[in-house]
Scaffold this motif. Sequence first.
Motif, PDB file in Angstrom:
ATOM      1  N   LEU A 262       0.800  -1.323  -0.507  1.00 13.72           N
ATOM      2  CA  LEU A 262       0.088   0.188  -0.194  1.00 13.72           C
ATOM      3  C   LEU A 262       0.564   1.402   0.219  1.00 13.72           C
ATOM      4  O   LEU A 262       0.631   2.254  -0.434  1.00 13.72           O
ATOM      5  CB  LEU A 262      -0.788  -0.017   1.130  1.00 13.72           C
ATOM      6  CG  LEU A 262      -2.172  -1.546   1.321  1.00 13.72           C
ATOM      7  CD1 LEU A 262      -2.623  -1.072   2.656  1.00 13.72           C
ATOM      8  CD2 LEU A 262      -3.171  -0.879  -0.419  1.00 13.72           C
ATOM      9  N   LEU A 263       2.069   1.055   0.449  1.00 13.91           N
ATOM     10  CA  LEU A 263       2.937   2.635   0.289  1.00 13.91           C
ATOM     11  C   LEU A 263       3.682   2.991  -0.670  1.00 13.91           C
ATOM     12  O   LEU A 263       3.437   4.025  -1.095  1.00 13.91           O
ATOM     13  CB  LEU A 263       4.030   2.607   1.808  1.00 13.91           C
ATOM     14  CG  LEU A 263       3.397   2.576   3.179  1.00 13.91           C
ATOM     15  CD1 LEU A 263       4.549   2.572   4.325  1.00 13.91           C
ATOM     16  CD2 LEU A 263       3.298   4.674   3.341  1.00 13.91           C
ATOM     17  N   LEU A 264       3.744   1.549  -0.661  1.00 15.43           N
ATOM     18  CA  LEU A 264       4.740   1.522  -2.312  1.00 15.43           C
ATOM     19  C   LEU A 264       3.634   2.414  -3.931  1.00 15.43           C
ATOM     20  O   LEU A 264       3.568   3.559  -4.491  1.00 15.43           O
ATOM     21  CB  LEU A 264       4.997   0.506  -3.321  1.00 15.43           C
ATOM     22  CG  LEU A 264       6.021  -0.047  -2.685  1.00 15.43           C
ATOM     23  CD1 LEU A 264       6.786  -1.592  -3.227  1.00 15.43           C
ATOM     24  CD2 LEU A 264       7.270   0.377  -2.859  1.00 15.43           C
ATOM     25  N   ALA A 265       1.974   2.131  -3.398  1.00 16.10           N
ATOM     26  CA  ALA A 265       0.804   2.720  -4.081  1.00 16.10           C
ATOM     27  C   ALA A 265       0.624   3.087  -4.039  1.00 16.10           C
ATOM     28  O   ALA A 265       0.573   4.603  -4.820  1.00 16.10           O
ATOM     29  CB  ALA A 265       0.025   0.873  -3.894  1.00 16.10           C
ATOM     30  N   PHE A 266       0.920   4.258  -3.174  1.00 17.04           N
ATOM     31  CA  PHE A 266      -0.353   5.194  -2.137  1.00 17.04           C
ATOM     32  C   PHE A 266       1.373   6.525  -2.565  1.00 17.04           C
ATOM     33  O   PHE A 266       1.051   7.391  -3.738  1.00 17.04           O
ATOM     34  CB  PHE A 266       0.094   5.571  -0.935  1.00 17.04           C
ATOM     35  CG  PHE A 266      -0.914   5.328  -0.150  1.00 17.04           C
ATOM     36  CD1 PHE A 266      -2.287   5.054  -0.685  1.00 17.04           C
ATOM     37  CD2 PHE A 266      -0.357   4.418   0.822  1.00 17.04           C
ATOM     38  CE1 PHE A 266      -3.535   4.575  -0.433  1.00 17.04           C
ATOM     39  CE2 PHE A 266      -1.832   3.927   1.643  1.00 17.04           C
ATOM     40  CZ  PHE A 266      -3.000   4.197   1.009  1.00 17.04           C
ATOM     41  N   TYR A 267       2.201   5.705  -2.745  1.00 17.28           N
ATOM     42  CA  TYR A 267       3.947   6.978  -3.630  1.00 17.28           C
ATOM     43  C   TYR A 267       3.271   7.002  -5.072  1.00 17.28           C
ATOM     44  O   TYR A 267       3.253   7.578  -5.756  1.00 17.28           O
ATOM     45  CB  TYR A 267       4.740   5.959  -3.136  1.00 17.28           C
ATOM     46  CG  TYR A 267       5.959   6.750  -3.834  1.00 17.28           C
ATOM     47  CD1 TYR A 267       6.272   8.124  -3.931  1.00 17.28           C
ATOM     48  CD2 TYR A 267       6.467   6.298  -4.844  1.00 17.28           C
ATOM     49  CE1 TYR A 267       7.027   8.620  -4.491  1.00 17.28           C
ATOM     50  CE2 TYR A 267       7.548   7.123  -5.725  1.00 17.28           C
ATOM     51  CZ  TYR A 267       8.154   8.656  -5.426  1.00 17.28           C
ATOM     52  OH  TYR A 267       8.647   9.381  -6.691  1.00 17.28           O
ATOM     53  N   GLU A 268       3.429   6.184  -5.840  1.00 16.23           N
ATOM     54  CA  GLU A 268       3.054   6.006  -7.318  1.00 16.23           C
ATOM     55  C   GLU A 268       1.956   6.441  -7.458  1.00 16.23           C
ATOM     56  O   GLU A 268       2.031   7.034  -8.199  1.00 16.23           O
ATOM     57  CB  GLU A 268       2.848   4.515  -7.158  1.00 16.23           C
ATOM     58  CG  GLU A 268       3.354   4.400  -9.045  1.00 16.23           C
ATOM     59  CD  GLU A 268       4.294   3.291  -9.422  1.00 16.23           C
ATOM     60  OE1 GLU A 268       4.751   2.609 -10.390  1.00 16.23           O
ATOM     61  OE2 GLU A 268       3.904   1.986  -8.553  1.00 16.23           O
TER      62      GLU A 268
ATOM     63  N   PRO B  69      -0.603   5.032 -14.718  1.00 12.92           N
ATOM     64  CA  PRO B  69      -2.385   4.959 -14.404  1.00 12.92           C
ATOM     65  C   PRO B  69      -2.507   3.688 -13.582  1.00 12.92           C
ATOM     66  O   PRO B  69      -2.330   2.721 -12.868  1.00 12.92           O
ATOM     67  CB  PRO B  69      -2.094   3.990 -15.963  1.00 12.92           C
ATOM     68  CG  PRO B  69      -1.193   4.489 -16.727  1.00 12.92           C
ATOM     69  CD  PRO B  69      -0.140   4.560 -15.297  1.00 12.92           C
ATOM     70  N   PHE B  70      -3.747   4.144 -12.830  1.00 11.52           N
ATOM     71  CA  PHE B  70      -4.100   3.564 -11.433  1.00 11.52           C
ATOM     72  C   PHE B  70      -4.702   2.719 -11.547  1.00 11.52           C
ATOM     73  O   PHE B  70      -3.753   1.288 -11.073  1.00 11.52           O
ATOM     74  CB  PHE B  70      -5.548   4.726 -11.246  1.00 11.52           C
ATOM     75  CG  PHE B  70      -6.230   3.601 -10.297  1.00 11.52           C
ATOM     76  CD1 PHE B  70      -6.030   3.358  -9.104  1.00 11.52           C
ATOM     77  CD2 PHE B  70      -7.314   2.313 -10.225  1.00 11.52           C
ATOM     78  CE1 PHE B  70      -6.947   2.565  -8.416  1.00 11.52           C
ATOM     79  CE2 PHE B  70      -8.193   2.060  -9.521  1.00 11.52           C
ATOM     80  CZ  PHE B  70      -7.192   2.108  -8.402  1.00 11.52           C
ATOM     81  N   LYS B  71      -5.003   2.384 -13.129  1.00 10.31           N
ATOM     82  CA  LYS B  71      -5.950   0.357 -13.623  1.00 10.31           C
ATOM     83  C   LYS B  71      -3.998  -0.535 -13.073  1.00 10.31           C
ATOM     84  O   LYS B  71      -4.055  -1.547 -12.896  1.00 10.31           O
ATOM     85  CB  LYS B  71      -6.022   0.346 -14.482  1.00 10.31           C
ATOM     86  CG  LYS B  71      -7.844   0.641 -14.285  1.00 10.31           C
ATOM     87  CD  LYS B  71      -7.595   0.414 -15.932  1.00 10.31           C
ATOM     88  CE  LYS B  71      -9.734   0.948 -15.792  1.00 10.31           C
ATOM     89  NZ  LYS B  71     -10.152   0.548 -17.134  1.00 10.31           N
ATOM     90  N   VAL B  72      -2.874   0.299 -13.491  1.00  2.28           N
ATOM     91  CA  VAL B  72      -1.580  -0.427 -13.522  1.00  2.28           C
ATOM     92  C   VAL B  72      -1.070  -0.840 -12.363  1.00  2.28           C
ATOM     93  O   VAL B  72      -0.693  -1.832 -11.687  1.00  2.28           O
ATOM     94  CB  VAL B  72      -0.909  -0.052 -14.619  1.00  2.28           C
ATOM     95  CG1 VAL B  72       0.526  -0.418 -13.777  1.00  2.28           C
ATOM     96  CG2 VAL B  72      -1.002   0.648 -15.712  1.00  2.28           C
TER      97      VAL B  72
ATOM     98  N   ASN C 236      -3.746  -3.858 -10.287  1.00  2.00           N
ATOM     99  CA  ASN C 236      -3.437  -4.664 -10.449  1.00  2.00           C
ATOM    100  C   ASN C 236      -1.617  -4.860 -10.544  1.00  2.00           C
ATOM    101  O   ASN C 236      -2.062  -6.580  -9.952  1.00  2.00           O
ATOM    102  CB  ASN C 236      -3.234  -4.228 -12.198  1.00  2.00           C
ATOM    103  CG  ASN C 236      -4.646  -4.602 -12.381  1.00  2.00           C
ATOM    104  OD1 ASN C 236      -5.884  -5.053 -12.280  1.00  2.00           O
ATOM    105  ND2 ASN C 236      -5.184  -3.876 -13.569  1.00  2.00           N
ATOM    106  N   GLU C 237      -1.031  -4.084 -10.499  1.00  2.00           N
ATOM    107  CA  GLU C 237       0.461  -5.248  -9.503  1.00  2.00           C
ATOM    108  C   GLU C 237       0.302  -4.809  -8.226  1.00  2.00           C
ATOM    109  O   GLU C 237       1.435  -5.823  -7.994  1.00  2.00           O
ATOM    110  CB  GLU C 237       1.013  -4.358  -9.895  1.00  2.00           C
ATOM    111  CG  GLU C 237       1.541  -4.361 -11.575  1.00  2.00           C
ATOM    112  CD  GLU C 237       1.904  -5.249 -12.356  1.00  2.00           C
ATOM    113  OE1 GLU C 237       2.825  -5.973 -11.595  1.00  2.00           O
ATOM    114  OE2 GLU C 237       1.829  -5.253 -13.962  1.00  2.00           O
ATOM    115  N   ALA C 238      -0.247  -4.153  -7.476  1.00  2.00           N
ATOM    116  CA  ALA C 238      -0.383  -4.376  -6.468  1.00  2.00           C
ATOM    117  C   ALA C 238      -1.465  -5.180  -5.666  1.00  2.00           C
ATOM    118  O   ALA C 238      -0.446  -6.023  -4.704  1.00  2.00           O
ATOM    119  CB  ALA C 238      -0.789  -3.081  -5.915  1.00  2.00           C
TER     120      ALA C 238
END
Length: 163
Positions: free
Chosen positions: A112-118, A125-128, A131-133
């Motif tokens: 989640l921290l990686l995703a929040f940062y990215e 893009p959000f979908k990428v 999906n990866e998370a």
Amino acid sequence: MIIFMPENKPDNKNDKRKLREFYFQFFFHINNPLFIKGFKTYSAANAQDLLQDQLSDFMVTLEQKMTIDEQKQTLKFFINLLNHYDECHAHFATYCPTWKPERLSKVDHSVLLLAFYELSFEPTPFKVVINEAIEIGKKFGTKESPDFINAVLDHFHSDHSST
């Protein structure tokens, strides 16, 4: 194994997934309060040296190889992430209000921290990102991780999609 950085135009989705998995694994490795606090007390040059040492040790442990340019890109990503750590960490209060971050599994917390940062600071893009998370959650987390990660990031996205 060679890690392909975004600038090196990975040939396929699997190369990008390997990159994200490596980023997750490295972040999982350094994502502890003592390292984060220590990183913030160093000067910029010393912080980069500290991170470089961690990355070098981690690459040896995983028998990972990177070019100098790939290492520089990885360091740049993680220096930016760690410089925005508090901002990203603050999202837990909003998007996981019934969960204290320290009660989350380290996998879910790191993903989640990686995703929040990215989502906040990178042009991915959000979908990428989601999906990866979710895929990383499936591979490294518990059976509940993908659904939990999906719900949190979907809530985050719904609040930020109009901005």
